[in-house]
Write a protein that holds these residues in place. Sequence first.
Motif, PDB file in Angstrom:
ATOM      1  N   ALA B  55      59.547  48.981  93.875  1.00 49.96           N
ATOM      2  CA  ALA B  55      58.335  48.715  93.101  1.00 49.96           C
ATOM      3  C   ALA B  55      57.139  48.877  94.026  1.00 49.96           C
ATOM      4  N   VAL B  56      56.289  49.883  93.767  1.00 52.37           N
ATOM      5  CA  VAL B  56      55.213  50.246  94.687  1.00 52.37           C
ATOM      6  C   VAL B  56      53.856  49.942  94.055  1.00 52.37           C
ATOM      7  N   SER B  57      53.058  49.138  94.747  1.00 51.97           N
ATOM      8  CA  SER B  57      51.734  48.790  94.216  1.00 51.97           C
ATOM      9  C   SER B  57      50.622  49.570  94.903  1.00 51.97           C
ATOM     10  N   GLY B  58      50.941  50.177  96.050  1.00 47.57           N
ATOM     11  CA  GLY B  58      49.901  50.814  96.857  1.00 47.57           C
ATOM     12  C   GLY B  58      49.398  49.902  97.963  1.00 47.57           C
ATOM     13  N   GLY B  59      49.899  48.664  98.001  1.00 43.42           N
ATOM     14  CA  GLY B  59      49.542  47.716  99.062  1.00 43.42           C
ATOM     15  C   GLY B  59      50.470  47.860 100.261  1.00 43.42           C
ATOM     16  N   LYS B  60      50.164  47.096 101.325  1.00 45.25           N
ATOM     17  CA  LYS B  60      50.902  47.229 102.586  1.00 45.25           C
ATOM     18  C   LYS B  60      52.381  46.905 102.453  1.00 45.25           C
ATOM     19  N   ASP B  61      52.699  45.851 101.679  1.00 44.06           N
ATOM     20  CA  ASP B  61      54.079  45.373 101.641  1.00 44.06           C
ATOM     21  C   ASP B  61      55.015  46.371 100.950  1.00 44.06           C
ATOM     22  N   SER B  62      54.589  46.862  99.787  1.00 47.41           N
ATOM     23  CA  SER B  62      55.485  47.749  99.042  1.00 47.41           C
ATOM     24  C   SER B  62      55.619  49.105  99.739  1.00 47.41           C
ATOM     25  N   LEU B  63      54.518  49.595 100.344  1.00 53.84           N
ATOM     26  CA  LEU B  63      54.638  50.866 101.067  1.00 53.84           C
ATOM     27  C   LEU B  63      55.505  50.690 102.302  1.00 53.84           C
ATOM     28  N   MET B  64      55.409  49.518 102.940  1.00 49.03           N
ATOM     29  CA  MET B  64      56.238  49.294 104.120  1.00 49.03           C
ATOM     30  C   MET B  64      57.712  49.265 103.739  1.00 49.03           C
ATOM     31  N   VAL B  65      58.059  48.551 102.688  1.00 47.85           N
ATOM     32  CA  VAL B  65      59.484  48.435 102.374  1.00 47.85           C
ATOM     33  C   VAL B  65      60.049  49.805 102.000  1.00 47.85           C
ATOM     34  N   TRP B  66      59.248  50.603 101.312  1.00 48.69           N
ATOM     35  CA  TRP B  66      59.708  51.949 100.967  1.00 48.69           C
ATOM     36  C   TRP B  66      59.911  52.779 102.234  1.00 48.69           C
ATOM     37  N   ASP B  67      58.904  52.710 103.121  1.00 46.24           N
ATOM     38  CA  ASP B  67      58.949  53.462 104.374  1.00 46.24           C
ATOM     39  C   ASP B  67      60.176  53.092 105.206  1.00 46.24           C
ATOM     40  N   VAL B  68      60.411  51.798 105.340  1.00 48.14           N
ATOM     41  CA  VAL B  68      61.527  51.353 106.184  1.00 48.14           C
ATOM     42  C   VAL B  68      62.863  51.781 105.566  1.00 48.14           C
ATOM     43  N   LEU B  69      62.992  51.632 104.236  1.00 42.65           N
ATOM     44  CA  LEU B  69      64.263  51.999 103.606  1.00 42.65           C
ATOM     45  C   LEU B  69      64.527  53.499 103.775  1.00 42.65           C
ATOM     46  N   LEU B  70      63.482  54.307 103.681  1.00 34.33           N
ATOM     47  CA  LEU B  70      63.664  55.751 103.916  1.00 34.33           C
ATOM     48  C   LEU B  70      64.079  55.996 105.363  1.00 34.33           C
ATOM     49  N   ASP B  71      63.399  55.334 106.298  1.00 39.71           N
ATOM     50  CA  ASP B  71      63.745  55.495 107.718  1.00 39.71           C
ATOM     51  C   ASP B  71      65.195  55.093 107.997  1.00 39.71           C
ATOM     52  N   LEU B  72      65.648  54.045 107.303  1.00 46.47           N
ATOM     53  CA  LEU B  72      67.012  53.570 107.544  1.00 46.47           C
ATOM     54  C   LEU B  72      68.054  54.445 106.837  1.00 46.47           C
ATOM     55  N   GLY B  73      67.567  55.477 106.111  1.00 47.78           N
ATOM     56  CA  GLY B  73      68.494  56.432 105.519  1.00 47.78           C
ATOM     57  C   GLY B  73      68.941  56.108 104.107  1.00 47.78           C
ATOM     58  N   TYR B  74      68.300  55.143 103.478  1.00 47.49           N
ATOM     59  CA  TYR B  74      68.667  54.825 102.098  1.00 47.49           C
ATOM     60  C   TYR B  74      68.043  55.820 101.130  1.00 47.49           C
ATOM     61  N   HIS B  75      68.700  56.015  99.978  1.00 47.82           N
ATOM     62  CA  HIS B  75      68.091  56.790  98.910  1.00 47.82           C
ATOM     63  C   HIS B  75      67.158  55.861  98.132  1.00 47.82           C
ATOM     64  N   GLU B  91      42.524  53.346  92.536  1.00 46.05           N
ATOM     65  CA  GLU B  91      42.742  53.459  93.976  1.00 46.05           C
ATOM     66  C   GLU B  91      44.188  53.192  94.362  1.00 46.05           C
ATOM     67  N   SER B  92      44.763  52.153  93.768  1.00 46.23           N
ATOM     68  CA  SER B  92      46.132  51.796  94.168  1.00 46.23           C
ATOM     69  C   SER B  92      47.092  52.933  93.832  1.00 46.23           C
ATOM     70  N   GLY B  93      46.864  53.584  92.699  1.00 46.97           N
ATOM     71  CA  GLY B  93      47.707  54.729  92.327  1.00 46.97           C
ATOM     72  C   GLY B  93      47.582  55.855  93.341  1.00 46.97           C
ATOM     73  N   ALA B  94      46.359  56.084  93.807  1.00 46.14           N
ATOM     74  CA  ALA B  94      46.142  57.159  94.772  1.00 46.14           C
ATOM     75  C   ALA B  94      46.902  56.902  96.072  1.00 46.14           C
ATOM     76  N   TYR B  95      46.881  55.632  96.537  1.00 40.90           N
ATOM     77  CA  TYR B  95      47.622  55.301  97.765  1.00 40.90           C
ATOM     78  C   TYR B  95      49.118  55.518  97.570  1.00 40.90           C
ATOM     79  N   ALA B  96      49.636  55.128  96.416  1.00 36.18           N
ATOM     80  CA  ALA B  96      51.072  55.283  96.162  1.00 36.18           C
ATOM     81  C   ALA B  96      51.464  56.761  96.134  1.00 36.18           C
ATOM     82  N   ARG B  97      50.658  57.567  95.418  1.00 35.37           N
ATOM     83  CA  ARG B  97      50.962  59.017  95.319  1.00 35.37           C
ATOM     84  C   ARG B  97      50.869  59.702  96.670  1.00 35.37           C
TER      85      ARG B  97
END
Lengths: 308, 308
Positions: B55-75, B91-97
Motif C-alpha cells: 500500500a503506497v501513499s507517496g510518503g517515506k514509510d510506504s516507499l521505504m517498505v516497497w524499496d526494501v522488499l524489492l532490494d530483498l528480492g521479493y515480488h 502530489e502524493s500520486g506523483a511521488y508514487a508513480r
Amino acid sequence: MGMRCKRCGEPPVIEIRRHRAAFCAGCFVHHCHEQVRRTVDKLRMFGPDERVLVAVSGGKDSLMVWDVLLDLGYHAEGVYLGLGIGEYSDESGAYARDFAEKRGAALHEVPVSDTVGAGIPVAAKAMKRPPCSVCGLSKRHLLNRAALERGFGVLATGHNLDDEAAVLFGNVLTWKMDYLARQRPVLPATDGFARRVKPLVRLGERETAAYCIVRGIDYQVEECPMAAGNRHLRYKEALNSIEEHSPGTKAHFYLQFLEQLLPRLDDVAEDDKADLRECVRCGSPTTGELCAFCRLSDRVSASTDPAA
Amino acid sequence: MGMRCKRCGEPPVIEIRRHRAAFCAGCFVHHCHEQVRRTVDKLRMFGPDERVLVAVSGGKDSLMVWDVLLDLGYHAEGVYLGLGIGEYSDESGAYARDFAEKRGAALHEVPVSDTVGAGIPVAAKAMKRPPCSVCGLSKRHLLNRAALERGFGVLATGHNLDDEAAVLFGNVLTWKMDYLARQRPVLPATDGFARRVKPLVRLGERETAAYCIVRGIDYQVEECPMAAGNRHLRYKEALNSIEEHSPGTKAHFYLQFLEQLLPRLDDVAEDDKADLRECVRCGSPTTGELCAFCRLSDRVSASTDPAA
C-alpha cells in the motif's frame, strides 16, 4: 451568565472539566465526601466498624483522606514515617502533627532511622540505589508493620487519580505484568500484610488541593526534593498534555484498566503469591531467607557503623 | 574522536540512540534491510515466493517498505489509492508513480471516488464523520479488495514503530480490548481478508526518513492536511517527550506489548470473528447485511447525486 454550582446553583469556586460540572465551596466538600464514600463502599475497602490506619505524609492527599474518613465517621488514626530528609521532613512532620491536634485524632510516629539505621538520603547512598526506590521499600514495610503491630486490619493511603494514572502509564510502558496485576485500589489482607486501600482514586490532584484549601487544612506544598525530575513526574506531564485536550482521558484510562484489564490478570497475581514464606527475622512475607527490608537494614547498618 | 559507524568504523551519518549505535550511509541501509528481513522472517509475514502488494501513499514509510522488499528480492507491486484530497493527493500520486517508474515496478491505481462516489473530503462531509474515520474505512476496504482481485495473498503497509506505538497508546488509554487484540504486526488471512503485514514495525520514523534521504527516494514530506491536530499526533508527541529522556521506551512499549499482553487476548480476537458473515453486495466480512464500506458508498452517492 457564567457557570453555576451543579448542586445548589450558587456561583462556583471550582470547575471539574471531566465531570462537566462546577461546585461552590460547600457543595464541593460534599462532592468529595460522596466520591470517597462511594469508592469505599463500592470497592468494599472497609466496613463502618473497622479501624483504619492512614499513612500521613503531611501533603494534601494524605491529610485529605484522613479528614474525609473522620468526617464520614470512621475510626481513623494516622501514622507518620520520619524519612530523615532534612528540612523537608521537619516541615512535613509539623503539618501532620498540627492536623492531628486540630482534629483531636491519634498520630503514631515512626522514624525510619530506628530500624534502617539512617534516614533515606544516607540509606540510599549506602545502598547505591535511587532514593525513591529505598524510600518505597521502607514505606511499604514500615507502614504495614505499624498497622499490624497496632491492631489495624486496614492501611489507607492518599494515592489520587493522577498518581495511579501515572503509575499505570509507567507500568504499561514496560508491560511488567506482575506490577500491573498488583495495581489495585484494594489489596486484600494476606498472611503478613494488612489490607491496603486507596480511597482517593476517583479524585484528581487538583481536587485534593482544592479540598484542603476550602477546608482550611494546611499542608506541605513542596514536592520531595529527592523526587525532582523523576520518571513519575514526566508520566504525569505526558498524561496532562493529553487531558488538556480531552478532559476525562486520565480517569477513563485508570478506571477502564480496573474494569477491562485487571480481571484478565488474576492468574499473574496468584503466581506471585505462590512462593512466599516468612522472613526469618521479622516474619514479613518474602521469597528469600531475609526480606528485602531486613537486607536493607543490615547493609545500611554495616556501612554506617562507626566501629566498622 | 567522535562516534564511529558500528559496522565499519567510518564516520557516521545517523545515530540511533535506542540502539546506542551510529552508522555510515551504506551500513545504515544494510541495517534497515536486516531489520526488515528479520521482522519478515521472525514473524513469518511471507515467504520468498509469495506475491506482496504494498500500500503506497507517496510518503517515506510506504516507499521505504516497497524499496526494501524489492532490494530483498521479493515480488512486490504497489497499490495507490487516489483519496481526492486536492493538491495533497495530486502530489502524493506523483511521488508514487515516480518511484515505481525509477524502480521498474508495477503500480496499481485505485481512485476512491470510483466506488465511494466522491473523494474523502466530500464523503466525510456527506457522512458528517471525521475525515480520518472515513479515510480509514475506505483504505481498509479498497486495499484489501485490490489485493484479492489481483491475486495477492499479502498486503504490506508502511506502519512504522512510531505509528504503532501511538496507536497502541491510544488503545491503551481507552482499554478497548477488541482494538488491542487486533493490533498485530501480522493479521492472518481469513475468509474475505488478505493477510496484512507491517514490515517496518522495528524502525522509527526518524529512521524511515533517513533511509529515503540516503537512498535518494523523493517522498511527500507534508502530512495530510485533514489529519492536522488529531489525537494520533498528540499521542506521538507525548511518547516522544518520554523517549527524549529514556531512549528505547517506545520500542520497548510496543515490542513488549506483542510479547506480554497480546498472547492474553487471543480469546478476544476469536470472539470478534464469531459473528462475521458476507456483505450481500461485495462479499466482504461484516456483522450486518451490508458492510460498513457499502453503507458509506450508498450514503455518499445519495447525498451527491445531482438528480436527488
